[in-house]
Write an enzyme that holds these catalytic residues in place. Structure first.
Site, short mmCIF file in Angstrom:
data_model
loop_
_atom_site.label_atom_id
_atom_site.label_comp_id
_atom_site.label_asym_id
_atom_site.label_seq_id
_atom_site.Cartn_x
_atom_site.Cartn_y
_atom_site.Cartn_z
N TYR A 89 -1.24 -13.58 0.93
CA TYR A 89 -1.54 -13.27 2.44
C TYR A 89 -1.67 -14.33 3.49
O TYR A 89 -1.15 -14.15 4.39
CB TYR A 89 -2.93 -12.54 2.43
CG TYR A 89 -3.00 -11.46 1.27
CD1 TYR A 89 -2.05 -10.35 1.23
CD2 TYR A 89 -4.33 -10.67 0.81
CE1 TYR A 89 -2.10 -9.23 0.50
CE2 TYR A 89 -4.43 -9.78 0.12
CZ TYR A 89 -3.38 -9.09 -0.25
OH TYR A 89 -3.36 -7.80 -1.01
N ARG B 288 -10.29 4.49 -3.63
CA ARG B 288 -11.21 5.23 -2.86
C ARG B 288 -12.46 5.77 -3.29
O ARG B 288 -13.51 6.16 -3.08
CB ARG B 288 -10.39 6.78 -2.43
CG ARG B 288 -9.30 6.55 -1.68
CD ARG B 288 -8.20 7.78 -1.76
NE ARG B 288 -6.92 7.33 -1.13
CZ ARG B 288 -6.09 6.46 -1.68
NH1 ARG B 288 -6.07 5.88 -3.00
NH2 ARG B 288 -5.08 6.24 -1.08
N HIS C 35 -10.88 -5.39 4.72
CA HIS C 35 -10.55 -5.05 5.99
C HIS C 35 -11.14 -6.32 7.17
O HIS C 35 -10.29 -6.94 7.79
CB HIS C 35 -10.89 -3.68 6.59
CG HIS C 35 -10.17 -2.45 6.25
ND1 HIS C 35 -10.25 -1.57 6.74
CD2 HIS C 35 -8.90 -2.55 5.30
CE1 HIS C 35 -9.30 -0.62 6.14
NE2 HIS C 35 -8.73 -1.19 5.17
N ARG D 95 -1.19 -8.94 -3.82
CA ARG D 95 -1.98 -9.85 -4.76
C ARG D 95 -0.80 -10.16 -5.87
O ARG D 95 -0.95 -11.39 -6.53
CB ARG D 95 -3.01 -9.31 -5.41
CG ARG D 95 -4.48 -9.01 -4.33
CD ARG D 95 -5.52 -8.36 -4.79
NE ARG D 95 -4.82 -6.80 -5.33
CZ ARG D 95 -5.43 -6.15 -6.12
NH1 ARG D 95 -6.79 -6.43 -6.78
NH2 ARG D 95 -5.24 -5.04 -6.47
N ALA E 79 0.89 -1.05 0.11
CA ALA E 79 0.05 0.02 0.00
C ALA E 79 0.79 1.22 0.12
O ALA E 79 1.88 1.21 0.71
CB ALA E 79 -0.96 -0.03 1.17
N LYS F 293 -7.83 2.65 8.94
CA LYS F 293 -9.22 3.31 9.22
C LYS F 293 -9.71 3.34 7.60
O LYS F 293 -8.86 3.49 6.74
CB LYS F 293 -9.28 4.66 9.76
CG LYS F 293 -8.51 5.77 9.12
CD LYS F 293 -9.06 6.20 8.09
CE LYS F 293 -8.14 7.10 6.95
NZ LYS F 293 -8.73 7.32 5.68
N LEU G 196 -5.08 -2.63 3.55
CA LEU G 196 -6.10 -3.26 2.28
C LEU G 196 -7.13 -2.40 1.94
O LEU G 196 -7.50 -1.50 2.74
CB LEU G 196 -6.44 -4.72 2.50
CG LEU G 196 -5.10 -5.81 2.51
CD1 LEU G 196 -6.02 -7.08 2.73
CD2 LEU G 196 -4.47 -5.72 1.46
#
Length: 345
Positions: A55, A163, A76, A34, A9, A94, A71
């Site tokens: 993972y 997002r 999550h 991934r 990330a 968050k 993630l």
């Protein structure tokens, strides 16, 4: 404490890797993504010693003590529960989950395993947060009448960014708005009165506002969450090539607590060391208190708190019980704005 990262990330360096370099006894030991090739490139760039092919491989490793989960929001709950079942405490980015039902599932898993899940509202772990709460609780602004929280971030990302995808539980409220609501909740529990959203894609908000009311009295609250520049990406091209002068880089992060005897302004609670700190003014607008924030990054405070909580039994400032309440409020704002609650995988 050897921490493994789920996903390569963009928040990793700021949220985990750089803070780990500042804290004794913490190491970012491994990463999985991934795309294993992407994980290898990420590990090489950031000096992470181990790369896992999946993972599940990371969660099952005896060389990893704890998990950092940044993630996409929709993933999550699934992978946090998997980490807990693998015996690993979790620092969870968050917003906690895609919705409140998932938040309760994660909380149940944490209770059953007896392991720590700490939500990464990094502003809450900086000393300035406790100081602001203390000032308001001690009556520094009198009786609270209205609290405002505004979180406006620039975004140079296109519609495929996580997002802005409903299938990944995206939206401005889930990102900037979750900060705003968690800040408002520092001063009491809330109910939503009304909310409005502007969509940038079907069911995905680029801007959401809400009016709320505190349950413990007559005080009200308001929230603004917004991504600016979202309509400029197609014209301006690759984010790395964008001329800042040609892009809307508006950034606003502030909380204002209004009371019968004054006003408390919290400038940039997300990065207090770069803001103007805490300012209290009287009803005439005269400054009666000005405090600069301690020069330490919120993410460093957060990671230190996570290590202390896991290894020494220290307090969890954002435990599952708090996360559930914040997710319930996020769900309620979406419902009031006429948008569907987010869903996970």
């Amino acid at each position: 404490m050897r921490i493994g990262m789920l996903g390569a990330a963009w928040i990793g360096p700021m949220g985990l890797i750089e803070p780990a370099n500042e804290i004794d006894g913490v190491e970012v030991a491994g990463v999985a993504a991934r795309d294993p090739q992407r994980a290898r490139a990420y590990a090489a760039e950031h000096g992470i010693p181990m790369v896992f092919d999946s993972y599940d491989d990371l969660l099952g490793s005896g060389e990893v003590d704890a998990i950092y989960n940044p993630l996409p929001n929709s993933h999550h709950a699934r992978w946090t529960i998997a980490a807990l079942e693998a015996g690993k405490p979790v620092l969870l980015e968050k917003p906690y989950t895609a919705n409140a039902d998932e938040a309760r599932q994660v909380a149940d898993a944490a209770e059953q395993t007896g392991l720590v899940v700490m939500e990464a509202y990094h502003w809450r772990f900086h000393p300035q947060a406790d100081r602001a709460i203390e000032l308001v609780s001690s009556g520094a602004v009198g009786e609270v009448t209205h609290v405002e929280a505004a979180m406006v971030f620039p975004s140079m990302h296109g519609p495929d960014d996580i997002r802005f995808r409903y299938d990944l539980a995206g939206g401005a409220l889930m990102d900037t708005g979750s900060y705003a609501l968690s800040n408002l909740r520092a001063f009491g529990e809330l109910d939503v009165v009304r909310a409005e959203s502007e969509e940038m894609a079907p069911d995905v908000d680029r801007r959401t506002t809400a009016e709320l009311r505190y349950r413990n009295g007559g005080a009200t609250a308001s929230m603004l969450s917004e991504f600016t520049g979202t309509d400029q990406k197609a014209e301006l091209g690759d984010p790395e090539d964008i001329d800042p002068d040609a892009f809307d880089f508006e950034f606003r992060a502030e909380v204002v607590v209004n009371g019968t005897e004054g006003q408390l302004h919290i400038d940039n609670p997300l990065a207090p060391m770069w803001g103007r700190g805490l300012t209290i003014t009287d009803p005439n607008g005269e400054t009666v208190l000005q405090e600069a924030a301690e020069p330490v990054a919120t993410y460093t405070c957060q990671l230190r708190a996570f290590r202390t909580c896991v290894e020494d039994g220290g307090p969890n400032l954002y435990p599952p019980s708090e996360s559930i309440k914040t997710m319930e409020l996020i769900d309620a704002v979406y419902e009031a704005a006429g948008l569907p609650v987010r869903v996970g995988v």
